[in-house]
Design a protein around this motif. Structure first.
Motif, PDB file in Angstrom:
ATOM      1  N   GLN A  76       0.836  -1.200   0.000  1.00 42.10           N
ATOM      2  CA  GLN A  76       0.000   0.000   0.000  1.00 42.10           C
ATOM      3  C   GLN A  76       0.872   1.251   0.000  1.00 42.10           C
ATOM      4  O   GLN A  76       0.579   2.237  -0.702  1.00 42.10           O
ATOM      5  CB  GLN A  76      -0.923  -0.001   1.222  1.00 42.10           C
ATOM      6  N   TYR A 143     -10.334   6.009   1.154  1.00 42.10           N
ATOM      7  CA  TYR A 143      -9.478   6.659   0.148  1.00 42.10           C
ATOM      8  C   TYR A 143      -9.904   6.257  -1.266  1.00 42.10           C
ATOM      9  O   TYR A 143     -10.018   7.109  -2.161  1.00 42.10           O
ATOM     10  CB  TYR A 143      -8.019   6.265   0.400  1.00 42.10           C
ATOM     11  N   ASN A 144     -10.165   4.970  -1.470  1.00 42.71           N
ATOM     12  CA  ASN A 144     -10.549   4.484  -2.798  1.00 42.71           C
ATOM     13  C   ASN A 144     -11.903   5.018  -3.242  1.00 42.71           C
ATOM     14  O   ASN A 144     -12.152   5.191  -4.443  1.00 42.71           O
ATOM     15  CB  ASN A 144     -10.552   2.955  -2.828  1.00 42.71           C
ATOM     16  N   ARG A 147     -11.234   8.378  -4.546  1.00 43.22           N
ATOM     17  CA  ARG A 147     -10.495   8.184  -5.798  1.00 43.22           C
ATOM     18  C   ARG A 147     -11.419   7.769  -6.940  1.00 43.22           C
ATOM     19  O   ARG A 147     -11.289   8.244  -8.070  1.00 43.22           O
ATOM     20  CB  ARG A 147      -9.457   7.073  -5.574  1.00 43.22           C
ATOM     21  N   SER A 148     -12.361   6.882  -6.627  1.00 45.90           N
ATOM     22  CA  SER A 148     -13.297   6.407  -7.651  1.00 45.90           C
ATOM     23  C   SER A 148     -14.183   7.546  -8.147  1.00 45.90           C
ATOM     24  O   SER A 148     -14.476   7.639  -9.351  1.00 45.90           O
ATOM     25  CB  SER A 148     -14.175   5.285  -7.084  1.00 45.90           C
ATOM     26  N   GLN A 271      -8.908  13.826  -1.554  1.00 46.34           N
ATOM     27  CA  GLN A 271      -8.049  12.725  -1.962  1.00 46.34           C
ATOM     28  C   GLN A 271      -6.632  12.930  -1.446  1.00 46.34           C
ATOM     29  O   GLN A 271      -6.008  11.992  -0.919  1.00 46.34           O
ATOM     30  CB  GLN A 271      -8.020  12.591  -3.486  1.00 46.34           C
ATOM     31  N   ARG A 275      -4.876  10.603   1.203  1.00 47.54           N
ATOM     32  CA  ARG A 275      -3.642   9.924   0.770  1.00 47.54           C
ATOM     33  C   ARG A 275      -2.521  10.155   1.774  1.00 47.54           C
ATOM     34  O   ARG A 275      -1.842   9.216   2.191  1.00 47.54           O
ATOM     35  CB  ARG A 275      -3.215  10.429  -0.609  1.00 47.54           C
TER      36      ARG A 275
END
Length: 375
Positions: A76, A143-144, A147-148, A271, A275
């Motif tokens: 990761q 986080y994803n 991001r998506s 984001q 991150r």
């Protein structure tokens, strides 16, 4: 640095120091390219034979989980750093490189008291690693998710004119909207532009002559405007579709534009914040989980050594990092330092293959041995 180590323990016949000296001398003479380090395992609380056997099974079952969580956090970190175009920083445990932590391992008495039952120490390590993995899943999912959302927006802005968001292409002055007139946006295949320019004025009545203006083009399509009377808009859409021209629904709104812009900026900021937070957490958690993993390995060495060599505890534990070409030689050296009769016994059943159960996934040898993969 080496990324693959053997964790090994040998039965002590006279004294650990003399056995260690013999091992060092043999390695330096016959496999000089093999790093060798003591792995200091304290005397832990043994308990009953039944509890040790049960613990040995659980250690084997849980080993891949504990190791896997460590590698999951490392991967990761690498992914997060790579997405920012930088190389991952050096991973450390308590301020020292991971390989140094392994080769200079010291048992943490404050965190894992040696007088605690082995099962309690095992449960403590496993519980901590499980909690970290749960935290990792939650943080990565958060986080994803952001991001998506950003990727979906970027796809809309970067896709073909047939599907992409037009709000950053169409300006207020490109659109005429009045009581009787309306401007439509036509997505025209580039090979059909001549056809569009020669036919759009006659697709229906009441089309404003020479009102088509090209606003944008990509590799496949061009975006043209056309102005006409509102009452024939639906008929124009149908006629355009028959000719292979797509009329995109679009309504310019300064408020909507501003709202989308703010939403995009907020997502970009979120984001970056997530991150940085996830990256910092991963660096910190990696060290903690790696330390727990090494204590797990120490418990495993101790448990397997007691089951193999008996009581009282009398064994020498160490870690080695042999090269591929030196592996057979190092195995031979280690076997030579074991009791000969015991060695023959262990190799008697189909090259010792039948004894895999006691030593876990390790190859069967007349000593305790298993592999630690740092990467």
């Amino acid at each position: 640095m080496a990324t693959r180590y053997w964790a090994v323990s040998l039965a002590v016949k006279s004294s650990p120091s003399s056995l260690w000296t013999r091992l060092q001398e043999s390695i330096s003479k016959q496999a000089f390219d093999t790093p060798l380090y003591r792995f200091n395992v304290p005397n832990l609380r043994v308990g009953t034979l039944d509890s040790l056997l049960a613990l040995s099974d659980d250690l084997l079952k849980s080993n891949s989980f504990v190791e896997g969580v460590t590698h999951k956090i490392r991967r990761q970190i690498e992914e997060l750093e790579r997405s920012s175009g930088v190389e991952a920083g050096a991973l450390t445990v308590d301020g020292v490189p991971v390989d140094s932590y392994l080769t200079r391992f010291v048992w943490d008495e404050a965190k894992y008291p040696t007088m605690s039952p082995l099962r309690e120490t095992f449960d403590s390590i496993l519980g901590f690693v499980s909690k970290v993995e749960d935290d990792l899943k939650v943080r990565v999912a958060e986080y994803n998710n952001v991001r998506s959302q950003l990727n979906a927006i970027n796809r809309k802005q970067g896709g073909s004119l047939a599907v992409r968001d037009l709000s950053n292409i169409v300006k207020p002055e490109d659109i005429i909207t009045s009581e009787h007139l309306v401007t439509l946006l036509a997505v025209v295949p580039k090979y059909s532009e001549k056809d569009w320019l020669s036919s759009y004025e006659t697709l229906t009545d009441y089309v404003v002559p020479r009102s088509s203006k090209k606003l944008y083009e990509d590799n496949e399509y061009a975006l043209h405007t056309v102005t006409l009377f509102t009452r024939v808009a639906d008929n124009f859409r149908a006629k355009a579709r028959e000719r292979g021209f797509q009329i995109r629904d679009f309504e310019y709104s300064a408020e909507t534009q501003d709202s989308r812009k703010k939403e995009l900026q907020k997502l970009v900021q979120n984001q970056e914040t997530l991150r940085n937070s996830l990256l910092q957490w991963c660096y910190s958690s990696y060290g903690e989980v790696f330390s727990a993993w090494m204590h797990f390995c120490a418990v495993r060495i101790f448990t397997e050594s007691i089951l193999r060599y008996g009581l009282p505890p009398s064994f020498l534990s160490c870690v080695l990092a042999p090269s591929t070409k030196s592996e057979k030689k190092v195995r031979s050296i280690l076997e030579g330092l074991c009791d000969t009769g015991n060695s023959m016994y262990w190799k008697s059943e189909d090259d010792a293959g039948a004894m895999g159960g006691l030593a876990g996934e390790a190859d069967a040898h007349p000593y305790v041995s298993f592999t630690i993969n740092l990467a």
